[in-house]
Design a protein around this motif. Sequence first.
Motif, PDB file in Angstrom:
ATOM      1  N   LYS A 167       5.256  -1.602  -1.611  1.00 39.51           N
ATOM      2  CA  LYS A 167       6.297  -0.624  -1.270  1.00 39.51           C
ATOM      3  C   LYS A 167       5.797   0.802  -1.455  1.00 39.51           C
ATOM      4  CE  LYS A 167      10.569  -0.315  -2.458  1.00 39.51           C
ATOM      5  NZ  LYS A 167      10.960   0.238  -1.158  1.00 39.51           N
TER       6      LYS A 167
ATOM      7  N   GLY B  65      15.369  -2.360  -1.774  1.00 38.84           N
ATOM      8  CA  GLY B  65      14.142  -3.108  -2.069  1.00 38.84           C
ATOM      9  C   GLY B  65      13.606  -2.819  -3.452  1.00 38.84           C
ATOM     10  N   PHE B  66      13.628  -1.520  -3.818  1.00 32.87           N
ATOM     11  CA  PHE B  66      13.137  -1.163  -5.154  1.00 32.87           C
ATOM     12  C   PHE B  66      13.990  -1.813  -6.228  1.00 32.87           C
ATOM     13  CE2 PHE B  66      13.559   1.605  -8.885  1.00 32.87           C
ATOM     14  CZ  PHE B  66      12.261   1.542  -9.347  1.00 32.87           C
TER      15      PHE B  66
ATOM     16  N   GLN C 230      -1.468  -0.923  -0.214  1.00 33.38           N
ATOM     17  CA  GLN C 230      -1.603  -2.322   0.208  1.00 33.38           C
ATOM     18  C   GLN C 230      -2.798  -2.996  -0.454  1.00 33.38           C
ATOM     19  OE1 GLN C 230      -1.187   0.162   2.383  1.00 33.38           O
ATOM     20  NE2 GLN C 230       0.671  -0.287   3.535  1.00 33.38           N
TER      21      GLN C 230
ATOM     22  N   TYR D  36      10.361   4.624 -10.629  1.00 34.65           N
ATOM     23  CA  TYR D  36       9.131   3.898 -10.921  1.00 34.65           C
ATOM     24  C   TYR D  36       8.661   4.171 -12.344  1.00 34.65           C
ATOM     25  CZ  TYR D  36       8.622   2.338  -6.157  1.00 34.65           C
ATOM     26  OH  TYR D  36       8.823   1.708  -4.961  1.00 34.65           O
TER      27      TYR D  36
ATOM     28  N   LEU E  15       5.951  -4.171  -5.491  1.00 34.32           N
ATOM     29  CA  LEU E  15       6.195  -2.735  -5.712  1.00 34.32           C
ATOM     30  C   LEU E  15       5.003  -1.908  -5.252  1.00 34.32           C
ATOM     31  CD1 LEU E  15       7.967  -2.834  -9.160  1.00 34.32           C
ATOM     32  CD2 LEU E  15       8.948  -2.109  -7.016  1.00 34.32           C
TER      33      LEU E  15
ATOM     34  N   ASN F 148       2.988   1.884  -0.702  1.00 32.99           N
ATOM     35  CA  ASN F 148       1.971   2.162   0.308  1.00 32.99           C
ATOM     36  C   ASN F 148       0.548   1.936  -0.215  1.00 32.99           C
ATOM     37  OD1 ASN F 148       1.632   2.802   2.995  1.00 32.99           O
ATOM     38  ND2 ASN F 148       0.928   4.874   2.508  1.00 32.99           N
TER      39      ASN F 148
ATOM     40  N   ASP G 230      16.111   2.795  -3.112  1.00 31.15           N
ATOM     41  CA  ASP G 230      16.640   1.909  -2.077  1.00 31.15           C
ATOM     42  C   ASP G 230      16.806   0.488  -2.614  1.00 31.15           C
ATOM     43  OD1 ASP G 230      13.996   1.598  -2.389  1.00 31.15           O
ATOM     44  OD2 ASP G 230      13.521   1.314  -0.268  1.00 31.15           O
TER      45      ASP G 230
END
Lengths: 166, 103
Positions: free
Chosen positions: A45, A4-5, A49, B7, A42, A47, A2
Amino acid sequence: MDAGFVVFAGLTVISASAAMSLRNLVHCALCLTVTFAGLAALYLKLNAQFVGLAQILVYIGAVAILIVFAILLTRSDEQTLRATILSPAWWVGVLVGVAVFCALAAAICSSALAKRPAVPPTPVTVENIGDKLMTTYILPLEVIGLLLTAAMIGAVIIAMQERRSR
Amino acid sequence: MNPLHGYLLLAALLFSIGLAGAVTRRNAILVLVGIELMLNAANLNFIAFWRYGPSPEALSGIMFVIFSIGVAAAEAAVGLALIIAIYRHYRTVNVDQVNSMKG
């Protein structure tokens, strides 16, 4: 893949290469801080946190400041630096980096592990992490506490040695 | 293209940038910065594999990264103290000129 990445990945890669190629050391430290911030974004993003915020606290708050202090306490000679860029040794180093990336990218693209379908994110609370740290991972937690104490005492002793012997 | 692919490729690129920087730069502080970049690339791999792995509820990736960040902080503190001690002794942080163990 996406938007954001793409934005955060581009920011991270560009600032990392700037941190490794700029001539002014203070600019390098600032670019390194941007790299750490991009990585923290990243992690958020992905998850994770707690890890993202720990990255901001430890890397931007402590490691980057330590590096700025080290740059301010030492003096680099720009003349020799200017001579090393675009020299044969520099090209060999860059070639090694490119070769390592090509090998890793080939391995990643041919691996079956990465072809798994995406799974929905599992909720992770700080309570879960603390629970695991205090039960399953209690021994590593104690060891890391000991390591950090030893590293702090060691850093102080190493940096003070010269003054003590005089 | 799978998100995990993205990633992993980003982490590989960061690792290569850190490696090339650590090999080419002659300032000891920037060599340390390159090593930090490589450590961060490894951390990103851990988190990506944890997020897209088969059992995310085990939290093993997050735990490994938390301990890895702790070790990296200790490494940075000791490394920079060593660089400052070397600078006091040799009056330079150029790794090419620090070439004798006796001093």
